[in-house]
Write a protein that holds these residues in place. Sequence first.
Motif, mmCIF file in Angstrom:
data_model
loop_
_atom_site.group_PDB
_atom_site.id
_atom_site.type_symbol
_atom_site.label_atom_id
_atom_site.label_comp_id
_atom_site.label_asym_id
_atom_site.label_seq_id
_atom_site.Cartn_x
_atom_site.Cartn_y
_atom_site.Cartn_z
ATOM 1 N N UNK A 48 0.816 -1.221 0.000
ATOM 2 C CA UNK A 48 0.000 0.000 0.000
ATOM 3 C C UNK A 48 0.848 1.268 0.000
ATOM 4 N N UNK A 69 -7.517 -1.372 2.568
ATOM 5 C CA UNK A 69 -6.630 -1.831 3.645
ATOM 6 C C UNK A 69 -7.403 -1.770 4.957
ATOM 7 N N UNK A 71 -7.045 -2.188 8.789
ATOM 8 C CA UNK A 71 -5.951 -2.193 9.760
ATOM 9 C C UNK A 71 -6.282 -3.045 10.980
ATOM 10 N N UNK A 75 -8.992 2.540 14.374
ATOM 11 C CA UNK A 75 -8.900 3.987 14.535
ATOM 12 C C UNK A 75 -9.767 4.689 13.504
ATOM 13 N N UNK A 76 -10.910 5.196 13.976
ATOM 14 C CA UNK A 76 -11.775 6.015 13.126
ATOM 15 C C UNK A 76 -11.536 7.466 13.543
ATOM 16 N N UNK A 77 -11.978 8.403 12.717
ATOM 17 C CA UNK A 77 -11.841 9.809 13.107
ATOM 18 C C UNK A 77 -12.819 10.073 14.248
ATOM 19 N N UNK A 80 -15.604 12.756 13.769
ATOM 20 C CA UNK A 80 -16.577 12.622 12.686
ATOM 21 C C UNK A 80 -17.588 11.553 13.076
ATOM 22 N N UNK A 88 -15.909 9.014 4.119
ATOM 23 C CA UNK A 88 -14.601 9.672 3.967
ATOM 24 C C UNK A 88 -13.919 9.315 2.645
ATOM 25 N N UNK A 89 -13.765 8.011 2.400
ATOM 26 C CA UNK A 89 -13.094 7.568 1.178
ATOM 27 C C UNK A 89 -13.888 7.935 -0.064
ATOM 28 N N UNK A 92 -13.298 11.516 -0.791
ATOM 29 C CA UNK A 92 -11.960 11.691 -1.355
ATOM 30 C C UNK A 92 -12.006 11.362 -2.851
ATOM 31 N N UNK A 93 -12.864 10.412 -3.194
ATOM 32 C CA UNK A 93 -13.012 10.032 -4.612
ATOM 33 C C UNK A 93 -14.067 10.852 -5.342
ATOM 34 N N UNK A 131 -16.912 -2.820 12.505
ATOM 35 C CA UNK A 131 -17.843 -2.869 11.378
ATOM 36 C C UNK A 131 -17.835 -1.559 10.608
ATOM 37 N N UNK A 136 -16.178 1.453 5.840
ATOM 38 C CA UNK A 136 -15.352 2.521 5.266
ATOM 39 C C UNK A 136 -14.522 1.989 4.093
ATOM 40 N N UNK A 137 -13.993 0.778 4.263
ATOM 41 C CA UNK A 137 -13.128 0.199 3.230
ATOM 42 C C UNK A 137 -13.955 -0.416 2.095
ATOM 43 N N UNK A 140 -15.712 1.547 -0.843
ATOM 44 C CA UNK A 140 -14.924 1.991 -1.999
ATOM 45 C C UNK A 140 -14.814 0.896 -3.061
ATOM 46 N N UNK B 171 -4.602 6.024 7.769
ATOM 47 C CA UNK B 171 -5.947 5.681 7.325
ATOM 48 C C UNK B 171 -6.331 6.549 6.139
ATOM 49 N N UNK B 175 -6.923 5.510 2.167
ATOM 50 C CA UNK B 175 -8.215 5.783 1.518
ATOM 51 C C UNK B 175 -8.023 6.682 0.307
#
Lengths: 250, 269
Positions: A48, A69, A71, A75-77, A80, A88-89, A92-93, A131, A136-137, A140, B171, B175
């Motif tokens: 990655x 990925x 982890x 660890x989430x924000x 938020x 989030x992702x 970003x996209x 979960x 989140x992953x 995407x 993270x 992402x």
Amino acid sequence: MLRVRGLTVGYGGEPVIDGVDLDLEAGRFASLIGPSGSGKTSILRVVTSLMQPLHGSVELDLDARDIGFLFQDDALLPWRTVRQNVTLGLKIRDVAFGDADTQADDWLTRLGLEGFGDRYPGQLSGGQRKRVAIAQVLALSPKLLLMDEPFAALDAIVRTRITQDLLDWVEREQLTVLLVTHDLEEAISVSDEVHVLSQGPRATIRARHTIDIPRPRNVLKVRRHPDFGPLLQTLWDELAGEVAEEGIAT
Amino acid sequence: MTAETQRSGSRVSTAASPRPGRTRAIRRALALLVLLAVWETLSRIGWLDPFYVPPPSSVGRVIVDLVTTGQLWPHLGATATAAFAGLLLGVVLGIGLGFAAALSPLVADLLEPVMILLNAIPRVILAPLFVIWLGIGLASKLALATILVTVLIFFAVYNGIKEVDRRLVERIQTLGGGRSVLVREVYVPSVTAWVMGNFKVAVGFAFTGAVVGEFVASSRGLGYLLQFAQSTYNAALTIALILIIMTFVLVLFAVAERLERRLLAWRYL
């Protein structure tokens, strides 16, 4: 889909893993097992681009954006909401805000977290946070999913449920997965192939096993399959041998 | 797919009755009343010298006079102006310098020793120098309030960015987020948390700077009035002013607390 050749990774010039080759075909579920300190996580970090290798190459048949990925920690924000963490992702996209929210809510529902969108991570249990991290992953739509002992911190029941949910999704979507774990039973339950790393430093792949237990699998029932016991014994012996060679324990 | 049983949600609603808090408040109010009554009585029967310890009624009268004659307002206004301007300037400077030092090693090398030195000394000793440089007007007390706040916020931001959770940074990277996403999603919220965590202290510092600046040399403000009261041995006025300053700062603390709870809502669940 993924070709790793002669990968050498280390900290301060001292190789943790040395000359690892690994091939992963599309749609396969592979596990990487090995003693602590054998550099399992480093391999995922190189794939990655979170880390640069000392030597060797990583070839991917896909865009970096198609890698998800998951982890070890969740660890989430913290500032938020659950929904914002999931989107989030997507944002970003450049997925439009409304669409991202709808997709996030769909994912939360799918993962049994309907109505939790406006909560903050601090209000969730460890399993629920995990979960959210999965949502989140997966939101995407990754083609290659890398997982670094994602369920290590969860209790047995929660862990089994989440593993099953994730496995169902992976089988349905025929995702390609590389899972790092030191749980041998977990590795056999979910994988098509298991790669065993030797004890570090200078760890390398010591053995590879193909697991021909048919899919779809049930992570609990799969343990009763006739191949399961002998495979577990083989993996156990290999790993125990590694640790014994280091003179730590048997 | 099934969800795990939700954690009991104890942080969402604590179903405790409001009585313990109210009882405590009543007890404290009673204790204060008793103290004031004893003080008043001792003063009246001559056991306490009113020259040094004027009775609460005299102090109260001074406060009422200050308010009803309108004498208080220009002084309160002067102090509050210096304090708020110093707070604002200090927060802006502290955040700016903190970010600069965290992102540029050169800036960090230059700033860190200065800030460490300023943090180690009692910064109010700079007050006489500011008076010499900037005169006895707003500028000198503003400068003192600003420097008190700047050093505090600088370290909050600088350390906040340096100690930002690496896991969150990774993270965002996995992402697909770049630098701007990192700043927006991780650095700014982290820094907000650090700054707001120090905000009440900053409000106190801003007031300290303004009042001490006035105390050293000025022509108006609560610090000036205090200085005047002290030089004329007016204990009633001195105590009255101390109470007024305390009340004002406590009100500001309450406002700062509400602001903190609003900005850091995720922490108070």
